[in-house]
Motif scaffolding. Structure first.
Motif, short mmCIF file in Angstrom:
data_model
loop_
_atom_site.label_atom_id
_atom_site.label_comp_id
_atom_site.label_asym_id
_atom_site.label_seq_id
_atom_site.Cartn_x
_atom_site.Cartn_y
_atom_site.Cartn_z
N ASN A 104 0.84 -1.20 0.00
CA ASN A 104 0.00 0.00 0.00
C ASN A 104 0.87 1.24 0.00
O ASN A 104 1.89 1.31 0.69
N GLY A 105 0.49 2.22 -0.80
CA GLY A 105 1.24 3.47 -0.90
C GLY A 105 2.43 3.39 -1.83
O GLY A 105 3.14 4.37 -2.02
N LYS A 106 2.69 2.21 -2.41
CA LYS A 106 3.85 2.03 -3.29
C LYS A 106 3.43 1.35 -4.59
O LYS A 106 4.01 0.37 -5.00
N ASN A 107 2.37 1.86 -5.22
CA ASN A 107 1.87 1.25 -6.45
C ASN A 107 2.76 1.64 -7.62
O ASN A 107 2.39 2.45 -8.47
N LEU A 108 3.97 1.10 -7.62
CA LEU A 108 4.96 1.35 -8.68
C LEU A 108 5.28 0.02 -9.34
O LEU A 108 6.32 -0.58 -9.08
N PRO A 109 4.39 -0.48 -10.20
CA PRO A 109 4.56 -1.83 -10.75
C PRO A 109 5.91 -2.06 -11.40
O PRO A 109 6.48 -3.15 -11.29
N LEU A 110 6.46 -1.06 -12.08
CA LEU A 110 7.73 -1.28 -12.78
C LEU A 110 8.88 -1.49 -11.80
O LEU A 110 9.85 -2.18 -12.11
N LEU A 111 8.78 -0.91 -10.62
CA LEU A 111 9.82 -1.08 -9.60
C LEU A 111 9.89 -2.53 -9.13
O LEU A 111 10.97 -3.05 -8.84
N TYR A 112 8.76 -3.21 -9.07
CA TYR A 112 8.69 -4.57 -8.54
C TYR A 112 8.71 -5.63 -9.63
O TYR A 112 8.93 -6.80 -9.34
N GLN A 113 8.47 -5.24 -10.87
CA GLN A 113 8.38 -6.20 -11.98
C GLN A 113 9.70 -6.92 -12.19
O GLN A 113 10.75 -6.30 -12.29
N GLY A 114 9.65 -8.26 -12.21
CA GLY A 114 10.85 -9.05 -12.46
C GLY A 114 11.79 -9.17 -11.28
O GLY A 114 12.90 -9.66 -11.43
#
Length: 146
Positions: A104-114
């Protein structure tokens, strides 16, 4: 019980090595998602804090709409076999294993992708967990392969 008018799937299949989660309906792949795993993804979860994602047959037994990770579907790890093994090894098997979205509060999909970033959970982005939850009823089996 499904929480939408969408067709419920028969099974969730996870292939850890491929970093893929599949929704299975009538013995066919219905949907496919890229996933992130625990920080130490190789091998079956042995104990609390080992950052591994379990392997084996489990059940999605409840959902947490107030999750710290957008929305989460609980996997009923540890099962009886996991508890026996942990007891024999003198360790806590851990628990709180979910399929979930981003923090929550960190909806940065590209940061977590892969990136394998969880403590043993299976993670997707927030729109994907909402979609998965719409197809996966409580009581759905989940098979997690190495």
């Amino acid at each position: 019980m499904a929480f939408s008018s969408l067709p419920a799937v028969d099974m969730v299949l996870v292939k850890k090595a491929e970093r893929k989660l599949f929704l299975i309906k009538n013995n066919q792949i219905f949907k496919e998602y890229s996933i992130s795993l625990g920080k130490r993804p190789v091998g079956h979860k042995q104990s609390q804090g080992d950052y591994r994602t379990p392997e084996g047959l489990y059940t999605i037994d409840f959902r947490n709409r107030n999750s710290k990770y957008h929305l989460s579907l609980h996997i009923d790890y540890p099962n009886d076999q996991d508890k026996r093994r942990a007891n024999q090894q003198g360790v806590n098997p851990g628990g709180d294993i979910f399929i979930h979205g981003l923090p929550n509060g960190k909806n940065l999909p590209l940061l977590y992708q892969g990136v394998d970033w969880t403590r043993g959970c299976i993670a997707v982005n927030n729109s994907q967990i909402r979609e998965i939850a719409s197809y996966v009823a409580d009581g759905t089996p989940i098979r997690i392969h190495p």
